[in-house]
Design a protein around this motif. Structure first.
Motif, mmCIF file in Angstrom:
data_model
loop_
_atom_site.group_PDB
_atom_site.id
_atom_site.type_symbol
_atom_site.label_atom_id
_atom_site.label_comp_id
_atom_site.label_asym_id
_atom_site.label_seq_id
_atom_site.Cartn_x
_atom_site.Cartn_y
_atom_site.Cartn_z
ATOM 1 N N GLU A 55 0.806 -1.218 0.000
ATOM 2 C CA GLU A 55 0.000 0.000 0.000
ATOM 3 C C GLU A 55 0.839 1.268 0.000
ATOM 4 O O GLU A 55 0.312 2.350 -0.242
ATOM 5 C CB GLU A 55 -0.943 0.010 1.204
ATOM 6 N N LEU A 61 0.012 0.631 -5.532
ATOM 7 C CA LEU A 61 -1.189 1.267 -5.002
ATOM 8 C C LEU A 61 -2.074 1.767 -6.142
ATOM 9 O O LEU A 61 -3.292 1.581 -6.132
ATOM 10 C CB LEU A 61 -0.808 2.418 -4.072
ATOM 11 N N ASP A 135 -8.145 -4.329 2.582
ATOM 12 C CA ASP A 135 -6.899 -4.887 2.082
ATOM 13 C C ASP A 135 -6.918 -6.408 2.170
ATOM 14 O O ASP A 135 -6.981 -7.099 1.168
ATOM 15 C CB ASP A 135 -5.686 -4.279 2.798
#
Length: 199
Positions: A55, A61, A135
């Motif tokens: 991330e 990302l 996530d």
């Protein structure tokens, strides 16, 4: 065409892409750690996917934001906005928001004790349909708390989209709350791909 970002339904109401593509391989190379780990659920695991490792990499990302936005469009095209629980999912929700043009809200674990004392940050109107972004989903407990927070604010949530479903009961737990889980990758596929690459 069925490829990365094209979900298919799996048991427990989850939807997943078929196979592990180049982005999945980059995820493994960047974030998969092996050892002895205690998960948020309290379970022990011989592997851990360090979400902050993928991330915090702009190229990854950005691509995850595009993929998540694509799946949201497939599973919940009427969503007015996205919702990301703190901390890890905020960057993903922001990236998916930029890729899709949908605004997003941030869901805190607890209301903050100063300023507005909000649990949900960002603008929204009660009755709006939101799609959750996450996530990694393990047991679904943390995301279940997010569902409750969003619903108690008057928002409607029917779908959640995550990067990785660890396949440890999260999809079933969310289904009991009336939320379908879609994932870009399933842990079993990622680990099988890793083992093939090592062998």
């Amino acid at each position: 065409h069925t490829g990365a970002g094209a979900p298919r339904r799996a048991r427990g109401g989850s939807a997943d892409v078929t196979g592990v593509d180049d982005l999945g391989l980059r995820l493994l190379d960047t974030a998969l750690l092996e050892g002895d780990f205690t998960l948020r659920s309290g379970k022990r695991s011989r592997w851990y996917l360090d979400k902050y490792r993928f991330e915090t990499e702009p190229a990854l990302l950005r691509e995850f934001g595009v993929r998540l936005a694509r799946v949201v469009e497939q599973v919940e095209p009427e969503a007015s906005r996205l919702a990301g629980p703190v901390l890890g999912a905020v960057a993903l929700a922001a990236s998916a928001s930029m890729a899709s043009g949908r605004p997003f809200i941030i869901v805190r674990d607890e209301p903050k004790e100063y300023g507005t004392a909000n649990r949900i940050e960002g603008t929204f109107s009660p009755g709006e349909l939101v799609c959750l972004i996450e996530d990694v989903v393990t047991s679904g407990g943390a995301l279940g708390e997010t569902v409750e927070a969003v619903r108690s604010a008057g928002l409607v949530v029917r779908h959640a989209v995550c990067v990785v479903d660890r396949e440890e009961g999260g999809a079933d737990a969310l289904a009991r709350l009336g939320v379908r889980l879609a994932s870009l990758y399933r842990a079993g596929e990622l680990l099988a791909t890793r083992e093939k690459g090592v062998g």
